[in-house]
Design an enzyme around this catalytic site. Structure first.
Site, mmCIF file in Angstrom:
data_model
loop_
_atom_site.group_PDB
_atom_site.id
_atom_site.type_symbol
_atom_site.label_atom_id
_atom_site.label_comp_id
_atom_site.label_asym_id
_atom_site.label_seq_id
_atom_site.Cartn_x
_atom_site.Cartn_y
_atom_site.Cartn_z
ATOM 1 N N ARG A 67 6.808 -8.675 10.018
ATOM 2 C CA ARG A 67 6.490 -6.996 10.122
ATOM 3 C C ARG A 67 5.819 -7.180 10.669
ATOM 4 N NH1 ARG A 67 3.774 -5.372 3.855
ATOM 5 N NH2 ARG A 67 5.395 -4.901 3.336
ATOM 6 N N ARG A 181 -7.453 -8.935 -1.974
ATOM 7 C CA ARG A 181 -6.349 -7.953 -1.803
ATOM 8 C C ARG A 181 -6.079 -7.467 -0.297
ATOM 9 N NH1 ARG A 181 -1.445 -7.548 -3.348
ATOM 10 N NH2 ARG A 181 -1.605 -6.683 -6.042
ATOM 11 N N LYS A 182 -4.385 -6.709 -0.397
ATOM 12 C CA LYS A 182 -4.311 -5.699 0.438
ATOM 13 C C LYS A 182 -5.372 -5.323 0.761
ATOM 14 C CE LYS A 182 -0.494 -3.145 0.342
ATOM 15 N NZ LYS A 182 0.644 -2.600 0.132
ATOM 16 N N GLY A 440 11.268 1.319 -5.744
ATOM 17 C CA GLY A 440 12.005 0.526 -6.537
ATOM 18 C C GLY A 440 11.371 0.093 -7.536
ATOM 19 N N CYS A 445 5.817 1.333 -2.795
ATOM 20 C CA CYS A 445 5.437 1.632 -1.711
ATOM 21 C C CYS A 445 6.688 2.790 -1.534
ATOM 22 C CB CYS A 445 6.291 0.242 -1.584
ATOM 23 S SG CYS A 445 6.134 -1.286 -1.288
ATOM 24 N N GLY A 446 7.289 2.941 -1.818
ATOM 25 C CA GLY A 446 8.300 4.794 -1.557
ATOM 26 C C GLY A 446 7.682 5.562 -1.486
HETATM 27 FE FE1 SRM Z 1 4.663 -2.561 -0.459
HETATM 28 C C1 SRM Z 1 4.526 -5.658 -1.995
HETATM 29 C C2 SRM Z 1 7.865 -3.361 0.576
HETATM 30 C C3 SRM Z 1 4.048 0.103 1.557
HETATM 31 C C4 SRM Z 1 1.870 -0.651 -2.469
HETATM 32 N N1 SRM Z 1 6.166 -3.985 -0.154
HETATM 33 C C5 SRM Z 1 5.823 -4.775 -1.114
HETATM 34 C C6 SRM Z 1 6.536 -6.378 -0.597
HETATM 35 C C7 SRM Z 1 5.961 -7.144 0.460
HETATM 36 C C8 SRM Z 1 7.193 -7.151 -2.243
HETATM 37 C C9 SRM Z 1 8.095 -8.747 -1.423
HETATM 38 O O1 SRM Z 1 7.622 -9.396 -0.945
HETATM 39 O O2 SRM Z 1 9.237 -8.207 -1.257
HETATM 40 C C10 SRM Z 1 7.532 -5.067 -0.119
HETATM 41 C C11 SRM Z 1 8.619 -6.151 0.671
HETATM 42 C C12 SRM Z 1 9.757 -5.395 0.689
HETATM 43 C C13 SRM Z 1 10.987 -5.792 1.988
HETATM 44 O O3 SRM Z 1 11.976 -6.693 1.643
HETATM 45 O O4 SRM Z 1 11.049 -4.788 2.354
HETATM 46 C C14 SRM Z 1 7.159 -3.959 0.534
HETATM 47 N N2 SRM Z 1 5.804 -1.355 0.849
HETATM 48 C C15 SRM Z 1 6.638 -2.615 1.270
HETATM 49 C C16 SRM Z 1 7.275 -1.157 2.803
HETATM 50 C C17 SRM Z 1 8.241 -2.088 3.809
HETATM 51 C C18 SRM Z 1 8.808 -0.203 1.921
HETATM 52 C C19 SRM Z 1 9.342 0.727 3.011
HETATM 53 O O5 SRM Z 1 10.447 0.776 2.747
HETATM 54 O O6 SRM Z 1 8.467 1.331 3.638
HETATM 55 C C20 SRM Z 1 6.415 -0.607 3.106
HETATM 56 C C21 SRM Z 1 5.717 -1.716 4.291
HETATM 57 C C22 SRM Z 1 4.596 -0.775 5.217
HETATM 58 C C23 SRM Z 1 4.317 -1.266 6.827
HETATM 59 O O7 SRM Z 1 4.819 -1.059 7.474
HETATM 60 O O8 SRM Z 1 3.170 -2.044 5.909
HETATM 61 C C24 SRM Z 1 5.539 -0.431 2.102
HETATM 62 N N3 SRM Z 1 3.310 -0.644 -0.086
HETATM 63 C C25 SRM Z 1 3.188 -0.212 1.242
HETATM 64 C C26 SRM Z 1 2.900 1.443 0.254
HETATM 65 C C27 SRM Z 1 2.992 1.962 1.187
HETATM 66 C C28 SRM Z 1 1.572 2.558 1.835
HETATM 67 O O9 SRM Z 1 0.645 1.681 2.324
HETATM 68 O O10 SRM Z 1 1.112 3.851 2.053
HETATM 69 C C29 SRM Z 1 2.018 1.044 -0.740
HETATM 70 C C30 SRM Z 1 0.843 1.447 -2.132
HETATM 71 C C31 SRM Z 1 0.033 1.751 -1.559
HETATM 72 C C32 SRM Z 1 -0.928 1.185 -1.547
HETATM 73 O O11 SRM Z 1 -0.758 -0.013 -1.426
HETATM 74 O O12 SRM Z 1 -2.298 0.982 -1.980
HETATM 75 C C33 SRM Z 1 2.430 -0.645 -1.681
HETATM 76 N N4 SRM Z 1 3.478 -2.968 -1.560
HETATM 77 C C34 SRM Z 1 2.327 -2.840 -2.696
HETATM 78 C C35 SRM Z 1 1.915 -3.590 -3.598
HETATM 79 C C36 SRM Z 1 1.109 -2.852 -5.122
HETATM 80 C C37 SRM Z 1 -0.915 -2.845 -4.406
HETATM 81 C C38 SRM Z 1 -1.183 -3.772 -5.578
HETATM 82 O O13 SRM Z 1 -2.321 -3.094 -4.810
HETATM 83 O O14 SRM Z 1 -0.808 -4.143 -6.451
HETATM 84 C C39 SRM Z 1 2.862 -4.451 -3.722
HETATM 85 C C40 SRM Z 1 2.891 -5.562 -4.742
HETATM 86 C C41 SRM Z 1 1.258 -6.716 -4.102
HETATM 87 O O15 SRM Z 1 0.601 -6.224 -2.716
HETATM 88 O O16 SRM Z 1 1.629 -7.385 -4.603
HETATM 89 C C42 SRM Z 1 3.739 -4.565 -2.120
HETATM 90 FE FE1 SF4 Z 2 8.727 -2.346 -5.564
HETATM 91 FE FE2 SF4 Z 2 7.789 -2.049 -2.959
HETATM 92 FE FE3 SF4 Z 2 9.571 -3.364 -3.034
HETATM 93 FE FE4 SF4 Z 2 9.752 -1.488 -3.687
HETATM 94 S S1 SF4 Z 2 9.885 -2.666 -1.943
HETATM 95 S S2 SF4 Z 2 11.056 -2.194 -5.075
HETATM 96 S S3 SF4 Z 2 7.976 -0.942 -4.594
HETATM 97 S S4 SF4 Z 2 7.334 -4.289 -4.054
#
Ligand code: SRM
Ligand code: SF4
Length: 516
Positions: A67, A181-182, A440, A445-446
């Site tokens: 990333r 946390r993030k 998903g 994240c979506g």
């Molecule tokens: Fe996300 C975790 C993908 C935006 C909330 N997110 C993950 C992980 C790293 C989980 C994992 O290890 O597999 C996903 C990686 C999958 C992959 O192979 O791509 C993942 N998040 C994404 C992306 C790629 C979705 C997308 O297709 O665009 C986005 C990457 C953004 C970036 O460039 O940094 C992405 N994630 C978000 C957003 C949207 C936003 O920021 O506007 C959110 C909700 C907003 C927020 O964070 O408050 C989001 N992601 C999460 C969470 C829930 C966080 C929490 O506090 O519980 C997780 C799980 C975690 O962190 O434990 C997570």
């Molecule tokens: Fe869940 Fe984020 Fe993975 Fe999508 S990319 S399946 S919302 S953790």
């Protein structure tokens, strides 16, 4: 003001971070590249590598996602070409995604190549540092900053400075990588709130005070499996200067420091900064901030300066600079191949000044196209894949990664979401914009909660069998009156059942009519 520190049992992840901070792994990368991922300690593999932006994908063992950071969504053709070169060597496994934080993720990467990839990043002035785990993610802002005739303030320089501060110029900062946390930050300088400022841990919201432009500050917006919340106004207004850096630094320092005593480092489900704001209350949080900064803070301006509906930036639009246009191209579900990225770089160089902008809708924009070159650009082959005029549902389709690469996923997202959008576009005349967001799993994240229609992955039982399903969200609004949507129906099985349901909603609530 004194607080009595409380004793909190730290989570296993916190203990691992104390044992060895995530960034410490930077010095071991050459060695990991030689010994391979299977020989790695599990905490190094699953936790610490993410501090360098490296995510092992258990769904595709031995392959990593990287990333990047693209502050304010700005990237140049040379950087895009570097991405293309990196993933090209992995053949079918190599691809990239534009993310919902207007950013790039590379896929299929092998650990043995990382040292060389880091060297390439450095040459191209890019970094993937601190993009995963308990870190501050890509800084978002309006994707048309600096070229938008409607904008109040061009946020690009501040976004760059913030990134430099947080990442120590891309090298990694121990100071900014010890969070509970993030953490997400957004700087919005335009009147249409195109970057969803309210869903960030710190949201800088445009607001005028005594005629002067600045930002009202929100803290604590976030989505997670437990809850989804908009940021809380903390009654602070600041000018668009380095005070943005000082305030961010102070908020982050407070979050990092008080995370343990207020229990945030003992429970990952309640560890985002909103929990601290709620535990203390806004008044105490603000007072702590004043104490941390060592100076008073100006009260918030009475009103935010959001005046427009959110624009989608697809198609040809006149730029602030006379004689130039920006051209927004739609990338289905944000997915890019190496060839696509080479072509994006070429088009940006041939028709413009080599810059590319990324959007939170997972699309891209070529800015600075001379008006007389627009027609030729629109005739390029790449535009057959990345349209400047996509069909209505496809146009606003956003999707997280889903089960193709993410092991949290309960469903496949990009493929079936896009297929649904295409089928319904073929069957219906849809007179207005309908933003469909697929995600998903409950991590969202979506961003299912910001969509007109949000599909959040779930499972349902049909005829005794477990099938893919979605919890259906509706009512998310964006732009000047942004607010989060709510779940209206749970466990709708994917496939025909979901299609008929969405079709009915489009007809009844969005004025769609069946095509002849
Ligand atoms: Fe996300 C975790 C993908 C935006 C909330 N997110 C993950 C992980 C790293 C989980 C994992 O290890 O597999 C996903 C990686 C999958 C992959 O192979 O791509 C993942 N998040 C994404 C992306 C790629 C979705 C997308 O297709 O665009 C986005 C990457 C953004 C970036 O460039 O940094 C992405 N994630 C978000 C957003 C949207 C936003 O920021 O506007 C959110 C909700 C907003 C927020 O964070 O408050 C989001 N992601 C999460 C969470 C829930 C966080 C929490 O506090 O519980 C997780 C799980 C975690 O962190 O434990 C997570
Ligand atoms: Fe869940 Fe984020 Fe993975 Fe999508 S990319 S399946 S919302 S953790």
């Amino acid at each position: 003001m004194t607080d009595t520190p409380k004793k909190v049992k730290l989570t296993k992840i916190e203990q691992a971070k104390i044992e060895k901070p995530g960034l410490a792994i930077k010095d071991e990368i050459e060695q990991f590249a030689q010994t391979g991922w299977e020989a790695m300690d599990q905490d190094d593999l699953i936790i610490r590598l993410k501090f360098l932006g490296l995510f092992h994908r258990p769904v595709t063992p031995g392959k990593f996602m990287m990333r990047m950071r693209t502050p304010n969504g700005v990237i140049n053709s040379n950087q895009m070409r570097t991405h293309a070169e990196i993933v090209q060597r992995y053949g079918q496994d190599g691809s990239a995604d534009i993310t919902t934080r207007q950013n790039i993720q590379l896929r299929g990467v092998h650990l043995e190549d990382i040292p060389e990839i880091f060297r390439k990043f450095k040459e191209a002035n890019m970094t993937s540092v601190q993009t995963g785990h308990d870190n501050i993610r890509n800084i978002t802002g309006s994707p048309i900053a600096g070229i938008d005739s409607e904008e109040y303030f061009d946020t690009r320089e501040l976004a760059d400075k913030l990134q430099d501060m947080i990442t120590n110029g891309g090298e990694g900062s121990f100071e900014f990588s010890d969070l509970p946390r993030k953490f997400n930050i957004c700087l919005e300088g335009a009147p249409d709130n195109s970057s969803h400022v309210e869903i960030n841990d710190i949201g800088f919201v445009p607001a005028f005070k005594d005629g002067e432009f600045g930002f009202n500050v929100l803290v604590g917006g976030y989505f997670s499996a437990q809850r989804a919340a908009e940021g809380v106004p903390i009654n602070v207004w600041i000018p668009p200067t380095d005070e943005v850096l000082d305030l961010s630094r102070a908020i982050i320092a407070i979050y990092a420091r008080h995370g343990a005593e207020e229990g945030l480092r003992g429970n990952r489900a309640k560890s985002r900064i909103l929990w601290l704001v709620e535990t203390w209350g806004v008044e105490k949080f603000r007072a702590k901030l004043v104490e941390e900064l060592g100076k008073s803070l100006s009260e918030a301006a009475p009103e935010d300066a959001f005046t427009m509906d959110k624009r989608d930036h697809i198609g040809v639009h006149p730029q602030k600079q006379e004689g130039y246009s920006f051209v927004g191209l739609h990338v289905p579900a944000g997915r890019l191949t190496a060839e696509d990225m080479f072509e994006m770089a070429r088009l940006a160089e041939t028709y413009a000044d080599s810059e590319i902008r990324l959007t939170v809708e997972q699309n891209f924009i070529i800015p600075h196209v001379k008006n007389e070159n627009v027609e030729a650009l629109l005739k390029e082959d790449l535009l057959e894949k990345f349209s400047a005029n996509p069909t209505p549902l496809v146009r606003s389709f956003v999707s997280c990664t889903g089960n193709q690469y993410c092991n949290f996923a309960l469903i496949e997202t990009k493929g079936q979401g896009l297929a649904l959008a295409r089928e319904l576009d073929a069957e219906l005349e849809i007179p207005q914009r309908v933003r469909m967001h697929w995600t998903g799993c409950p991590n969202s994240c979506g961003q299912a909660q910001v969509g007109d229609l949000g599909m959040l992955g779930a499972k349902a039982k049909v005829d005794g069998k477990i099938v893919e399903a979605v919890n259906l969200y509706m009512g998310g609004t964006v732009g000047k009156h942004a607010s989060l949507g709510e779940v209206v129906e749970k466990k709708v099985p994917c496939g025909d059942t979901l299609k008929e349901k969405v079709k009915g909603i489009l007809i009844e609530q969005f004025g769609a009519t069946p095509k002849a």
